[in-house]
Structure formats: structure tokens, C-alpha cells
Write a protein that holds these residues in place. Sequence first.
Motif, PDB file in Angstrom:
ATOM      1  N   TRP A   1       0.999  -0.741  -0.030  1.00 14.81           N
ATOM      2  CA  TRP A   1       0.039  -0.341   0.104  1.00 14.81           C
ATOM      3  C   TRP A   1       1.689   0.974   0.404  1.00 14.81           C
ATOM      4  N   SER A   2       2.001   1.154   1.004  1.00 12.99           N
ATOM      5  CA  SER A   2       2.942   2.172   0.490  1.00 12.99           C
ATOM      6  C   SER A   2       3.700   2.801  -0.885  1.00 12.99           C
ATOM      7  N   GLN A   3       4.051   1.417  -1.378  1.00 10.47           N
ATOM      8  CA  GLN A   3       4.467   1.527  -2.655  1.00 10.47           C
ATOM      9  C   GLN A   3       3.302   2.572  -3.449  1.00 10.47           C
ATOM     10  N   ILE A   4       1.526   1.941  -3.766  1.00 10.12           N
ATOM     11  CA  ILE A   4       0.894   2.415  -4.274  1.00 10.12           C
ATOM     12  C   ILE A   4       0.359   3.444  -4.071  1.00 10.12           C
ATOM     13  N   PHE A   5       0.523   3.938  -2.406  1.00 15.93           N
ATOM     14  CA  PHE A   5       0.418   5.628  -2.829  1.00 15.93           C
ATOM     15  C   PHE A   5       1.952   6.655  -3.065  1.00 15.93           C
ATOM     16  N   PHE A   6       2.688   6.402  -3.232  1.00 13.42           N
ATOM     17  CA  PHE A   6       4.216   6.655  -3.564  1.00 13.42           C
ATOM     18  C   PHE A   6       3.964   7.384  -4.883  1.00 13.42           C
ATOM     19  N   TRP A   7       3.164   6.273  -5.214  1.00 11.37           N
ATOM     20  CA  TRP A   7       3.358   5.570  -6.778  1.00 11.37           C
ATOM     21  C   TRP A   7       2.014   6.639  -7.587  1.00 11.37           C
ATOM     22  N   THR A   8       1.164   6.745  -7.145  1.00  5.40           N
ATOM     23  CA  THR A   8       0.002   7.830  -6.732  1.00  5.40           C
ATOM     24  C   THR A   8      -0.264   9.189  -6.610  1.00  5.40           C
ATOM     25  N   GLU A   9       0.603   9.231  -5.662  1.00  4.43           N
ATOM     26  CA  GLU A   9       1.336  10.594  -5.264  1.00  4.43           C
ATOM     27  C   GLU A   9       2.367  11.528  -6.129  1.00  4.43           C
ATOM     28  N   LYS A  10       2.494  10.440  -6.609  1.00  6.79           N
ATOM     29  CA  LYS A  10       3.854  11.507  -7.938  1.00  6.79           C
ATOM     30  C   LYS A  10       3.120  11.252  -9.437  1.00  6.79           C
ATOM     31  N   LYS A  11       1.991  10.498  -9.272  1.00  4.09           N
ATOM     32  CA  LYS A  11       1.512  10.229 -10.729  1.00  4.09           C
ATOM     33  C   LYS A  11       0.910  11.336 -10.796  1.00  4.09           C
ATOM     34  N   LEU A  12      -0.222  11.456  -9.956  1.00  4.16           N
ATOM     35  CA  LEU A  12      -0.714  12.858 -10.119  1.00  4.16           C
ATOM     36  C   LEU A  12      -0.814  13.799  -9.189  1.00  4.16           C
ATOM     37  N   GLY A  13       0.504  14.293  -9.784  1.00  8.19           N
ATOM     38  CA  GLY A  13       1.360  16.166  -8.568  1.00  8.19           C
ATOM     39  C   GLY A  13       1.059  15.540  -8.142  1.00  8.19           C
ATOM     40  N   LEU A  14       0.455  14.989  -6.520  1.00  8.25           N
ATOM     41  CA  LEU A  14       1.004  15.354  -5.196  1.00  8.25           C
ATOM     42  C   LEU A  14       2.096  15.554  -4.194  1.00  8.25           C
ATOM     43  N   PRO A  15       1.863  15.739  -3.045  1.00  9.30           N
ATOM     44  CA  PRO A  15       3.038  15.840  -2.311  1.00  9.30           C
ATOM     45  C   PRO A  15       2.612  14.571  -1.829  1.00  9.30           C
ATOM     46  N   ALA A  16       4.464  13.968  -1.252  1.00  5.97           N
ATOM     47  CA  ALA A  16       4.504  12.502  -0.737  1.00  5.97           C
ATOM     48  C   ALA A  16       4.197  12.609   0.018  1.00  5.97           C
ATOM     49  N   GLY A  17       3.566  12.190   0.726  1.00  4.92           N
ATOM     50  CA  GLY A  17       3.165  11.577   2.193  1.00  4.92           C
ATOM     51  C   GLY A  17       1.662  12.418   2.320  1.00  4.92           C
ATOM     52  N   CYS A  18       0.505  12.710   1.835  1.00  3.58           N
ATOM     53  CA  CYS A  18       0.121  13.297   1.712  1.00  3.58           C
ATOM     54  C   CYS A  18      -1.758  12.430   2.102  1.00  3.58           C
ATOM     55  N   ILE A  19      -1.333  11.520   1.025  1.00  5.03           N
ATOM     56  CA  ILE A  19      -2.554  10.355   1.578  1.00  5.03           C
ATOM     57  C   ILE A  19      -1.945  10.023   2.984  1.00  5.03           C
ATOM     58  N   LYS A  20      -3.062   9.797   3.842  1.00  6.01           N
ATOM     59  CA  LYS A  20      -3.341   9.162   5.088  1.00  6.01           C
ATOM     60  C   LYS A  20      -4.133   8.029   5.174  1.00  6.01           C
ATOM     61  N   ALA A  21      -3.814   7.025   6.105  1.00  2.00           N
ATOM     62  CA  ALA A  21      -4.587   5.707   6.308  1.00  2.00           C
ATOM     63  C   ALA A  21      -4.160   4.840   7.340  1.00  2.00           C
ATOM     64  N   THR A  22      -6.283   4.342   7.399  1.00  2.00           N
ATOM     65  CA  THR A  22      -5.490   4.302   8.995  1.00  2.00           C
ATOM     66  C   THR A  22      -5.768   2.714   8.589  1.00  2.00           C
ATOM     67  N   VAL A  23      -5.305   1.601   9.193  1.00  3.05           N
ATOM     68  CA  VAL A  23      -5.016   0.491   8.757  1.00  3.05           C
ATOM     69  C   VAL A  23      -6.491  -1.318   9.540  1.00  3.05           C
ATOM     70  N   LEU A  24      -7.160  -1.509   8.883  1.00  6.04           N
ATOM     71  CA  LEU A  24      -7.998  -2.081  10.300  1.00  6.04           C
ATOM     72  C   LEU A  24      -6.851  -3.044  10.641  1.00  6.04           C
ATOM     73  N   ILE A  25      -7.029  -3.755  11.758  1.00 10.60           N
ATOM     74  CA  ILE A  25      -6.083  -4.906  12.236  1.00 10.60           C
ATOM     75  C   ILE A  25      -7.511  -5.812  12.543  1.00 10.60           C
ATOM     76  N   GLU A  26      -7.453  -6.565  11.776  1.00 11.19           N
ATOM     77  CA  GLU A  26      -8.786  -7.503  11.595  1.00 11.19           C
ATOM     78  C   GLU A  26      -8.245  -8.725  10.918  1.00 11.19           C
ATOM     79  N   CYS A  27      -7.030  -9.340  11.992  1.00  4.99           N
ATOM     80  CA  CYS A  27      -6.758 -10.716  11.345  1.00  4.99           C
ATOM     81  C   CYS A  27      -5.443 -10.602  12.449  1.00  4.99           C
TER      82      CYS A  27
END
Length: 565
Positions: free
Chosen positions: A237-263
Motif C-alpha cells: 500500500w505504501s508503494q501504491i500511495f507513493f506511486w499515485t502521489e507522483k503520478k497525480l502531482g501530489l505532495p509525497a505523504g499527503c495520503i493518510k490511511a488507517t489500517v484495520l487490524i482484522e486478522c
Amino acid sequence: MWYFIFSKTFKQLKPKPQVHQGVELETPPSGLEREFHTLFNSDALQFLSELISTFQAEVDKVLNLRVLRKVQLDLTGELPGFLKDTAHIRNDPSWRVSPVPDRLHCRHVDVGDLSPCDTQRLIIGLKSTAQGLQIDFDDGNCPTYRNQIKGIYNVYQAVHNQFQDVPPISQAPVLMLRPRAWNMVEHNMMVNGREVPGPLFDFGLLMFHNAKLLLQNQSGPFFYLSKVESYMEARLWSQIFFWTEKKLGLPAGCIKATVLIECVLASFEMEEILYELKEHSAGLNCGIWDYSASFVNKFGHRADFLLPDRSKYVDMEKRFLHSYMDLLVQTCHRRGALATGGMAALLLPRDKESDLYKTVLRTVTRLKLLEIRAGVDGFMVYDMDLIEPMQKLFQLHSHGQNQLLQLREDITVTPEDLLTMPAGGVTLYGLRYNIAVGVLFIEAWLSGRGHFFYLGKVEDSATAEISRSQVWQWIRHQVRLEDDGTVVTRALVKLTLRNTDLFSTSTLFRDKQRLMTAVSVFIEIVQKNVFPEFLTTYLNLDHTFLSSQSQHENGQPDMVPKARL
């Protein structure tokens, strides 16, 4: 993939899918042409194609690692523990996750299970005083093509302030977007000759159409990540976030995610999960039913992991669950991350003066006070009438916007704490309850709904998972009922089904037929020799869902599902 739709009077072949630069996309459901063409313009399709092409192999890898881990556990009989190879991460006190934006500092009460295709409920949520809305494409949503397009378009409208008499996105409750989990596939889109991962379909469209505007309004993009089982999945997911931010011209780290610990396996890797997502982390979340069901998923064939009647013996005060919550809070706050609790599924009665209303409110208050005292920074409710009393509860028993300063250094959680099953047996009431929830969820799913209401609660895929998991496990281990010593068998489950009143509310022939199909699917799944890992995967890949989905989306009457052609 082609679907043939049958009715009593005609047989119709769906129009040919659209193909765009390696992307094959089914034509829009009837009535959603405008939404479809808004979402799937050429630039969006190009972005989706590149996103999926870039990460498909990595998705395959993490799913194969899940299989490998399960095989290792089964062959060796070993139990999970804190990983030796990553001990240096846990033992390094210096690292922290990046600070979260201001809008995430105070989220005492979110609305959970908000299926985004439910336009009316979404609008009510946007007008509410909740601090956040869990825009749920996962547990509370049935991912038909119609529901996905409608839901993603509704998010688009909310972000672009296109709903009338709704606060602008900068003032409305913050949107916590929850794409499908890795186990889900989007059948209506293919890239490079393969059906695409459901979470990439959801995430890609949500990001492409909304990320820049959310960022401009200091309101996102924020996500929940469902059913993450290891730090390797967090790394993806981290790799996906960094790739997406770069692709869309967004600042690195602007996506924030809460992980559900369901397992249960992920509970041993919480620090590593935060570490992998440290630039993008908004914290971790704990909940009761998906997490409890994961014990059956991973260890259900072992007698030592027999989970007793959840209606009587399983709650967040039990050792394995309160240890999990304590460890999650301690881990998050140690690393500067927010810890959020589960969702209150109880529904308040309409009559505020009734004894039942007061009883339900007292019950929710007691359970949520337990989470507040454990140190959580927020939790969810389904019933929006619970927002105000739960916010007052938080303000009364916590300090400030969050509880990040509650480091919980007083606790030490061991593998034994996390893996000790509660004592207790099985009751006839619990068996009936689990059967009813499992069957009614399947019936709702075949109707295109991801949740339903039963006995004063909202039920979704999480409660359906624990329900069918327990019935499977009780049959497997031939447990005896506390009531009279009767052994739980497939025959007893069938007899119990015949003696329930599930069919009493079904007056239309098609409703009864669909419910009979749900019963058949439930019986089929609880008697499988090998435990089906996810109920939603089973339904999503099975012909019963695909056929019913096709009929539902073309506006035709539901019929007995037919085989996929």
C-alpha cells in the motif's frame, strides 16, 4: 466476461464491452450512463490501466504469501508470534509516523458502515455533527457494478459540492474512504486480459477524481485499509500511495490511511505495519467480529481454538480481545499514531422515553466507555442518533482532541494473551442467531445490499463472517449444546433452519426463492471440508452472486440464480 440474462419471455445478450488501450470495461448499468461517463473518461482509464499494470504482480505476490503462511501454520502446527526478523523495528524507540493533518486530530465519533451508494444516508451523514464518515466500499457494501459506480460518483458529488443543502467538503465530516480488501475482484473491468483487483479499482477512481480537491480543502485524501494481514501488505500500500502521489502531482505523504487490524496474524505485526506506512499512516483500528472470525480462518480446525458462542461468551472484555485492543493503543501511541475502536452496531429505538431506549443507550455507553478508558482516540457508530451522546461521553472521559499522551506503558501483552480463547460453550440460541445472520446476509447480498437490520442491530459482512465461521467450526468439532447435549451437525443446522421464521416475512415468490437460495449457499459453505477464507470472496466468485447481480443491475425481477455461462 459475458453474462446471459434470462426472463420468462426473452433472452438478451449484453452489449459488447468498451475497450480502451488494454482496458476492457463493461457497459454502464441502465440509468447510470452519466455517472459512468463522468468516472470513466479516457484520462481516468489511462490512469487505472497504469496503476493496475504496475501493481498487479505485487498484488499476486501478497495473496500468494497469505496462502504460504496458512500452509506453513497448518503443516507445522506452530503458532504466530512477534517476528524475529523485524525485532530491530520494534526495539528502536526513535521512529514515529508522520504527523496527521489537523482534520484528523479529533475524530471522536465516525459514522461506520456508510454504504456510499445509499445517497440519502450519505447526505444525512454529510449534514451530521460526526467528525468523520467511513465511506465503506467493503464490509457494509455489496459491490455490484451499479453500487460501485453509484457509490464512487456519490463521493465525487460530495467532494465537488454538488449535493444541495450540504456543507462544503471543507466543513462536512471528513471522508474516510474504505476501498474493498485484497480478497475482492472487480468482474466488470479487465486490464491486460485479467479481472482487476477490487481495491485498486476503487482506490484509483477515488484518487483520480477527488484527491486534488480534497487536498486543497485540507480534507484528505484519507483512507481505511481493510483486512491487511502482514507488514508486506502494508508495504505494498505504501508503494501504491507513493506511486499515485507522483503520478497525480501530489505532495509525497499527503495520503493518510488507517489500517484495520482484522486478522490475528496482523496483531503480531502492528509496529511493522505502522513502520511501512509511517509517511502515510493515520493509525490503526481494532474491531471485534472480523478479528474474531480470523481465528477460525487461521486455526479453526484446531480444537484448542474452538471459539464459544459469541452471543454469550465473546466481547471486548475477554482476554484475547482486550489484550489486542490494549496492544493496538500502546503501539499506536508509542509511535505517534491514532488508535480507533470498533463500531457500535446497536440501533436506538425511536421512542426516547421507552425503557428499551434507555437500555440500549446504557449498553452502548458501557462498551464505548471501555474503549475510551483503554485509550482509543475515537470509534464508530452506525446509528446517527448515537453521535451526540457518544461525543459527550468522549468529552467527559478523555482529555482534549485525542488520547495520544496515554502511552499505556503499564501493560505488557504476550502471544499467550493474544491467543487464549475464552471459556464457554455453545447454546441453541447462539446457533440460531448465527444461522439467521449468515443466511440473511447472503440474501441481502443477492439483493445487492451489503448490510441489513436484525434484532435491533445492523449486520454486515463482519458479523456474517463470524456467524458462518462459528457454525462451520462447531460442525467440524461436533460440539455439544449446553442446553441438552445435542451434537451440532449438518443435520441439526438444517433442522434449525426449518424451525426458524426466516421465511415468514417473505410474501413475494421471488423473495422466497432468493431466500431459499441463500439457505442453500449457507448450508454449502458451513459444510465445506476446507474453510472458505472469506464469505464475500465466495459469494463474489460464485455463480449465484454473478447471476443475481446481472439481473439486479438490468432492472429485471430476481429469479433463481442460474449457472454462469
